[in-house]
Design a protein around this motif. Structure first.
Motif: not given
Length: 131
Positions: A1-26
């Motif tokens: 299982m690959e962990q989920l990583r979330v990186c946040e930045r702001r661009e064009n007046g919005v929040v941009v979340l770069a999400v990598s890995g796996e998005l699941d029950l855990v």
């Protein structure tokens, strides 16, 4: 299982979340908490870059829909950017692309213009009905 990583930045007046890995029950609660914190802080326009999200199950889809619903309740939105082919497939199979269309660029997501997709459901009640 690959962990989920979330990186946040702001661009064009919005929040941009770069999400990598796996998005699941855990890992889903991690992203759900991040999206809830953004909503609580008044950030209701979120672009979620899913280019490096290599897996998403039904629990992950529920997290995305919950984020979308929270944003819509405040006249905002959650939009997906550059979803990995596996994630696009899950969205297509579950017919979630009508709620969570995938955009090619942040600018397209901000403008709400996706090629071949609807801009999403018109109301939070419609989004909630698919949960």
């Amino acid at each position: 299982m690959e962990q989920l990583r979330v990186c946040e930045r702001r661009e064009n007046g919005v929040v941009v979340l770069a999400v990598s890995g796996e998005l699941d029950l855990v890992t889903g609660p991690q992203l759900d908490q991040h999206l809830a914190a953004l909503a609580a802080a008044g950030d209701h326009r979120v672009v979620l870059n899913a280019a490096d999200l290599v897996f998403c199950d039904a629990c992950g889809i529920t997290v995305l829909l919950r984020g979308h619903t929270r944003a819509r309740e405040q006249q905002g939105w959650l939009r997906l950017l550059a979803a990995h082919a596996r994630v696009r497939r899950v969205l297509a199979i579950t017919d979630m692309t009508r709620v969570l269309p995938v955009f090619d660029t942040v600018a397209d997501a901000v403008a709400g213009m996706s090629v071949g997709s609807s801009p999403g459901l018109a109301s939070p009640q419609q989004a909630a009905s698919v949960l």
